[in-house]
Enzyme design. Structure first.
Site, PDB file in Angstrom:
ATOM      1  N   GLU A 123      -4.360   7.777   9.448  1.00 27.38           N
ATOM      2  CA  GLU A 123      -3.249   7.390   8.569  1.00 27.38           C
ATOM      3  C   GLU A 123      -3.602   6.142   7.758  1.00 27.38           C
ATOM      4  O   GLU A 123      -3.758   5.067   8.340  1.00 27.38           O
ATOM      5  CB  GLU A 123      -2.013   7.094   9.435  1.00 27.38           C
ATOM      6  CG  GLU A 123      -0.805   6.671   8.613  1.00 27.38           C
ATOM      7  CD  GLU A 123       0.427   6.384   9.470  1.00 27.38           C
ATOM      8  OE1 GLU A 123       0.268   6.082  10.660  1.00 27.38           O
ATOM      9  OE2 GLU A 123       1.540   6.449   8.918  1.00 27.38           O
ATOM     10  N   GLU A 176       9.917   8.404   9.513  1.00 29.36           N
ATOM     11  CA  GLU A 176       9.495   7.178  10.211  1.00 29.36           C
ATOM     12  C   GLU A 176      10.084   6.010   9.427  1.00 29.36           C
ATOM     13  O   GLU A 176       9.439   5.423   8.561  1.00 29.36           O
ATOM     14  CB  GLU A 176       7.970   7.056  10.279  1.00 29.36           C
ATOM     15  CG  GLU A 176       7.534   5.902  11.166  1.00 29.36           C
ATOM     16  CD  GLU A 176       6.056   5.579  11.051  1.00 29.36           C
ATOM     17  OE1 GLU A 176       5.517   5.551   9.928  1.00 29.36           O
ATOM     18  OE2 GLU A 176       5.441   5.349  12.102  1.00 29.36           O
TER      19      GLU A 176
HETATM   20  C1  LER Z   1       2.528   4.312  11.935  1.00 28.13           C
HETATM   21  O1  LER Z   1       2.732   5.672  11.644  1.00 28.13           O
HETATM   22  C2  LER Z   1       2.872   3.462  10.806  1.00 28.13           C
HETATM   23  O2  LER Z   1       3.189   3.938   9.749  1.00 28.13           O
HETATM   24  C3  LER Z   1       2.806   2.027  10.994  1.00 28.13           C
HETATM   25  O3  LER Z   1       3.348   1.368   9.877  1.00 28.13           O
HETATM   26  C4  LER Z   1       3.480   1.513  12.230  1.00 28.13           C
HETATM   27  O4  LER Z   1       3.235   0.155  12.305  1.00 28.13           O
HETATM   28 MN    MN Z   2       3.453   6.121   9.452  1.00 32.76          MN
END
Ligand code: LER
Ligand code: MN
Length: 262
Positions: A147, A241
């Site tokens: 990510e 999220e």
């Molecule tokens: C994790 O998926 C994320 O996006 C981070 O910003 C978490 O700290």
């Molecule tokens: Mn994330």
């Protein structure tokens, strides 16, 4: 677009309307009732998960688990795939292997977000590539996702271009990209073009608006985002999220509607 939402299981996270203290059963009932298709569990230690119980609850609430979030092991225990201390790197790799074993039971992807650390060690990129090679070859059937995160969280892999470069070094098909709209808004020149670049390496998506509130409460162009996602043929989940804003209830309910409409 299939929708999911992050539910923390062992330790709290600021990016979910749920609290682990309420228990998994109550939280999954709420997820299902709000209209999501799936749930992304945030798990610090996969060794402490009762797999049979999770399977039973997912079935009971008609949910699937598209992804496992792993970053809490960095925040809480300091594990990092790129630490200058080899013992910590090895422990972080073992932790990911535990997540991979768990993910196989559910067909979930394993997220490599903050567990890669903040990129402060000189050899961080080399350590990351070594660790991802070990983890991706541990089990061909489980997909890992790297990510890109914004610069205020890590120096290591802020953009899709940087992630693609690392994937190119590894050269395995079971590792791809998790595209998070919040981070991309800070780091990418064009969100649509960066999704296009991720192309068939796009394995998972995190959704939040520009301020990390629920989608629709900031200034991200979700029409552009959803068109780009469709154009690359992405058929996976969009997982919320977000900070529980404007209120946990609104965040939970309105985001499900928003994602399901995309
Ligand atoms: C994790 O998926 C994320 O996006 C981070 O910003 C978490 O700290
Ligand atoms: Mn994330």
């Amino acid at each position: 677009m299939k929708s999911s939402i992050i539910v923390p299981v062992q330790d709290p996270t600021p990016f979910s309307p749920f609290s682990p203290e309420d228990g998994l059963e109550i939280n999954l009932a709420r997820v299902s009732e709000a209209g999501y298709d799936g749930v992304e569990l945030a798990i610090t230690n996969p060794g402490r998960i009762d797999i049979a119980k999770v399977k039973k609850l997912l079935k009971q609430y008609n949910l699937v688990m598209p992804a496992i979030t792993t970053g809490q092991a960095y925040g809480i225990e300091g594990l990092s795939l790129t630490s200058s201390d080899k013992e910590i790197r090895d422990r972080a790799i073992s932790r990911i292997k535990g997540h991979i074993r768990l993910a196989q039971e559910f067909g979930a992807v394993v997220i490599v977000g903050l567990l890669r650390g903040r990129g402060e060690s000189e050899d961080a990129k080399k350590f990351l590539i070594e660790a991802l090679e070990i983890c991706a070859s541990f089990n061909d059937e489980v997909r890992l996702v790297l990510e890109p995160l914004n610069r205020y969280e890590t120096k290591l892999i802020n953009t899709v271009d940087e992630a693609l470069e690392v994937l190119g070094e590894i050269g395995r098909e079971n590792i791809g990209i998790l595209f998070d709209t919040f981070h991309a808004n800070i780091e990418e020149i064009s969100i649509g073009k960066s999704i296009q670049k991720a192309g068939n390496c796009l394995f998972h998506i995190h959704i939040a608006d520009s301020n990390r509130w629920a989608p629709g409460y900031g200034h991200l162009d979700f029409k552009e985002i959803s068109e780009a996602i469709c154009a690359v043929g992405y058929k996976g989940f969009c997982s919320l999220e977000a900070l529980p804003k404007p209120t946990p209830q609104k965040c939970l309910r309105e985001s499900a509607e928003y994602i399901n409409k995309l």
